[in-house]
Design a protein around this motif. Sequence first.
Motif, PDB file in Angstrom:
ATOM      1  N   GLY A 118       0.808  -1.220   0.000  1.00  0.00           N
ATOM      2  CA  GLY A 118       0.000   0.000   0.000  1.00  0.00           C
ATOM      3  C   GLY A 118       0.836   1.264   0.000  1.00  0.00           C
ATOM      4  N   ARG A 121       2.230   1.987  -3.344  1.00  0.00           N
ATOM      5  CA  ARG A 121       1.225   2.537  -4.261  1.00  0.00           C
ATOM      6  C   ARG A 121       0.750   3.917  -3.818  1.00  0.00           C
ATOM      7  N   SER A 123      -1.019   4.709  -1.260  1.00  0.00           N
ATOM      8  CA  SER A 123      -2.415   4.640  -0.846  1.00  0.00           C
ATOM      9  C   SER A 123      -2.616   5.386   0.474  1.00  0.00           C
TER      10      SER A 123
END
Length: 152
Positions: A118, A121, A123
Amino acid sequence: METMSWLQGALGGILIGLAASLLMGLLGRIAGISGILSGLLFERGGNRSWRLAFLLGIVSGPGLLILTGLDWGNVSGDSGAVVGVPESGPAIMLMAGLLVGLGTGLGSGCTSGHGVCGLARLSPRSMAATLVFVLAAMLTVFVSRHVLGGSA
């Protein structure tokens, strides 16, 4: 910090990143260990084989180190062991494992899914989850060592 431990850490990080990248690139899946394990245990269908292979790959590492006689990653202080005996005993370790499982359910993922995949990315949800994981871990260590009087 000695050079060998730095190199081992760097190699481990590279291998984790490579495994996560391959899983995402080849299967389009996040390398979240809790999700992989729960899918293996509770889902039916064709996803079981890659989940089993991934998890076996993770747990086979210490076995390979023992078979090859390499002392890499030994955290036990005993050259004949790969992982040390838990200081708190099996009951506390079981309780800790159950609490981690509960936390991954509440957080909709684990440190590998949020913290490795995560964050890579970018996120926002994973950034928040990882911050909560780290703060909870810091609080747990503080309470267990300084309030309850565990080992330093």
